[in-house]
Design a protein around this motif. Structure first.
Motif, PDB file in Angstrom:
ATOM      1  N   GLY A  16      22.163  44.542 -15.630  1.00 45.10           N
ATOM      2  CA  GLY A  16      20.811  44.825 -15.157  1.00 45.10           C
ATOM      3  C   GLY A  16      20.456  46.284 -15.020  1.00 45.10           C
ATOM      4  N   ILE A  18      19.268  48.934 -16.670  1.00 46.40           N
ATOM      5  CA  ILE A  18      18.573  49.420 -17.868  1.00 46.40           C
ATOM      6  C   ILE A  18      18.464  50.948 -17.866  1.00 46.40           C
ATOM      7  N   ASP A  34      16.900  43.109 -21.937  1.00 47.16           N
ATOM      8  CA  ASP A  34      18.031  43.039 -21.010  1.00 47.16           C
ATOM      9  C   ASP A  34      18.659  41.648 -21.032  1.00 47.16           C
ATOM     10  N   ILE A  39      19.910  36.102 -15.367  1.00 43.45           N
ATOM     11  CA  ILE A  39      18.642  35.816 -14.686  1.00 43.45           C
ATOM     12  C   ILE A  39      17.700  35.122 -15.664  1.00 43.45           C
ATOM     13  N   PRO A  43      10.183  33.694 -15.340  1.00 43.76           N
ATOM     14  CA  PRO A  43      10.217  33.523 -13.887  1.00 43.76           C
ATOM     15  C   PRO A  43       9.294  32.415 -13.396  1.00 43.76           C
ATOM     16  N   ILE A  49      -0.030  35.583  -2.683  1.00 49.06           N
ATOM     17  CA  ILE A  49       0.735  35.825  -1.458  1.00 49.06           C
ATOM     18  C   ILE A  49      -0.240  36.215  -0.352  1.00 49.06           C
ATOM     19  N   GLY A 200      14.228  33.381 -11.739  1.00 50.90           N
ATOM     20  CA  GLY A 200      13.824  34.583 -12.461  1.00 50.90           C
ATOM     21  C   GLY A 200      13.180  35.630 -11.567  1.00 50.90           C
ATOM     22  N   LEU A 201      13.548  35.631 -10.272  1.00 51.33           N
ATOM     23  CA  LEU A 201      12.922  36.551  -9.310  1.00 51.33           C
ATOM     24  C   LEU A 201      14.008  37.306  -8.538  1.00 51.33           C
ATOM     25  N   ALA A 202      14.847  38.014  -9.283  1.00 55.60           N
ATOM     26  CA  ALA A 202      15.989  38.688  -8.660  1.00 55.60           C
ATOM     27  C   ALA A 202      15.560  39.827  -7.743  1.00 55.60           C
ATOM     28  N   GLY A 203      14.358  40.370  -7.967  1.00 58.98           N
ATOM     29  CA  GLY A 203      13.886  41.465  -7.123  1.00 58.98           C
ATOM     30  C   GLY A 203      13.420  41.020  -5.749  1.00 58.98           C
ATOM     31  N   LEU A 204      13.188  39.713  -5.606  1.00 52.29           N
ATOM     32  CA  LEU A 204      12.688  39.177  -4.335  1.00 52.29           C
ATOM     33  C   LEU A 204      13.736  39.245  -3.232  1.00 52.29           C
ATOM     34  N   ARG A 205      15.015  39.145  -3.629  1.00 55.90           N
ATOM     35  CA  ARG A 205      16.164  39.092  -2.707  1.00 55.90           C
ATOM     36  C   ARG A 205      16.071  37.853  -1.818  1.00 55.90           C
ATOM     37  N   SER A 229      12.332  38.392   3.875  1.00 55.16           N
ATOM     38  CA  SER A 229      10.970  38.940   3.865  1.00 55.16           C
ATOM     39  C   SER A 229       9.917  37.834   3.865  1.00 55.16           C
ATOM     40  N   PRO A 231       7.177  37.565   1.866  1.00 58.56           N
ATOM     41  CA  PRO A 231       6.960  37.018   0.523  1.00 58.56           C
ATOM     42  C   PRO A 231       8.076  36.065   0.082  1.00 58.56           C
ATOM     43  N   ILE A 235       7.286  32.356  -1.266  1.00 60.51           N
ATOM     44  CA  ILE A 235       7.575  32.040  -2.673  1.00 60.51           C
ATOM     45  C   ILE A 235       8.762  31.076  -2.756  1.00 60.51           C
TER      46      ILE A 235
END
Lengths: 330, 330
Positions: A16, A18, A34, A39, A43, A49, A200-205, A229, A231, A235
């Motif tokens: 990941g 890049i 990538d 992942i 997504p 939201i 497909g939402l690895a940035g959400l944690r 969080s 969000p 989600i």
């Protein structure tokens, strides 16, 4: 030039990255594709939201709703689920909370477990066979395994749990039909489930631990209030309740994996294993192939200890043509 | 009815729990006005969030950019800043990482510190004077203090750091002109800075530890990879670099605090202290006033140990009329 070499080395540590790929291969055509992670490239569609998700402290009611949705998805009780800001956060917490002198990890596997336990002061032994895990009271299995997709039967894992002080079963890639220990987790067992990979939402944690209520309570107290969080609460609750989307994602990923396997075979790779989210492929000169793919802007995942292996994530539909061309050029 | 009583009790534990307020006071008019936290009611405007922030693992480059923006804001070096998914996550980590037998906390203050250290096995002593902190090797000060706004001079805190094993200085409410220990943190000191309160984005989960590089490295390793979400990296970096917004927010909050102080005085409260994000007010029958405000849909923060205190967050501009009416009705 030293910077380029350093950036190149980082590509062997985690997928990941890049930015490091672009630093190591400045001549590669943009944008990078990538395939270095597992992942889902398609997504879960982000819902609207609500502003309050951002502005207010995440509510206990929102957390309860998320954990109920996760419990229904994983087949356990809500009290057995603990939501966290990513599975990695749980790996870090577990290693510190359940202090161990010795830990046995079934490997080779995702390196994050070894790193976390060593940082917490444990001596870590990587073992090649499940039976060897019995040599330590603290045991870690990634199931299905990353990067080779190896699956241990639930019965084997339950037997391993029976005399363990702690068994961690990392089911980060377990959303697609593998037998799960989250259904009735044995005592002294923590099952980890990832959200970001499948959806497909690895940035959400967002990730979950599933365990009997006593252990779940310990993890909940260790994480403290408002760990996840706003969000992610919103989600995650919606996506985990959406069985239709998951079934369609699985069908698409499985078809794409078959397509990728065909390309890899034609490019001289042997398919070692995988899950619907990644394929592990072997070729004697895999590191050379890795660099050649990088020069075409396709990042895969090489392994320092296994120079004959490359792991391939699945490409997004719009990237298939470039990936096929890059693999045929090898 | 038992449910209503339980919900009422929860309002004494943490602010922000509107669901419990609504359960305890079902007759209150909607929507509730939440003055029970110290969160800026006018949030930093959310920028467009790039899809990759959600879908990709948070990048090392994005984290470096966020920590550089935080360092510039707090007046320290980037290597001294560690980003985390909320200050509470840092409080949890610090208590486990720096295992202590005895911890002295200057109180009364935010209860999260005491809870985390007790859960980590420490004996916690709440002391009323800074000088008494010297009785334990591990020391915690919230500065400015929550809920009373008490400020210790930096020189006092630096003297306390000098012979401590660990000094935690929680500057959660330190963005508005208080002297900060983040500027050249002393040895054995961890300064905590909150993002969500000042920027009105508590749901985002973002906070920082500032410490000398050796301690910062320990915290960084304890948190592990990808601790902070993609949206938090993006929004945090932009907001922390926006000095104009912060200056305007400060001016507005200070004016609003003066306005609220006037209302509180007319309602028979004595102003005990505060910061631009909250006011602490005393009245002998404060708990009665708390319930009366709840019945009007205005949630404030009561304190079990101090039935004469109420803490008031600042209202959003659109809520001023209702707040003024509720306070005049007391």
């Amino acid at each position: 030039m030293a910077d380029r070499v350093e950036a190149y080395q980082r590509l062997f540590q985690h997928g990941g990255d890049i930015n490091s790929a672009a630093a190591a291969f400045p001549e590669a055509p943009a944008p990078w594709i990538d395939l270095s992670t597992g992942i889902n490239p398609v997504p879960y569609p982000l819902p609207e939201i609500a502003p309050a998700c951002w502005t207010r402290l995440p509510s206990p009611a929102g957390l309860a709703k998320l954990e109920a949705a996760a419990a229904a998805r994983y087949g356990c009780e809500p009290g057995q689920v603990v939501a966290a800001p990513g599975t990695q956060a749980l790996i870090q917490f577990v290693a510190r909370q359940f202090a161990a002198s010795q830990v046995a990890i079934l490997g080779p596997t995702y390196s994050g477990h070894e790193t976390a336990w060593r940082a917490a002061g444990a001596e870590v032994g990587l073992v090649a066979e499940a039976a060897e895990l019995a040599g330590a009271a603290h045991r870690v299995v990634v199931n299905p395994n990353n990067p080779d997709g190896r699956r241990l039967p639930a019965a084997t894992l339950r037997a391993l749990a029976a005399d363990a002080r702690l068994l961690v079963v990392d089911e980060a890639f377990g959303d697609f039909g593998a037998e799960s220990l989250a259904v009735d987790p044995p005592p002294a067992t923590i099952v980890l489930r990832s959200f970001g990979k499948t959806y497909g939402l690895a940035g959400l944690r967002l990730g979950f631990a599933v365990a009997r209520v006593e252990i779940a309570s310990i993890l909940r107290a260790a994480l403290g209030s408002w760990a996840v969080s706003g969000p992610a609460l919103e989600i995650g609750a919606r996506a985990l309740a959406d069985g239709d989307w998951l079934a369609k994602a699985r069908a698409r990923l499985e078809a794409d994996a078959r397509w990728l396997d065909g390309l890899l075979a034609r490019a001289g790779f042997e398919i070692v294993g995988g899950t619907p989210l990644f394929r592990l492929a072997a070729r004697p000169d895999a590191e050379t192939a890795f660099a050649a793919l990088c020069r075409l802007g396709v990042l895969t995942r090489p392994f320092r200890e296994r120079p004959d292996w490359l792991r391939f994530g699945l490409p997004a539909p719009e990237d298939r043509t470039r990936v096929a061309a890059a693999l045929s050029a090898l």
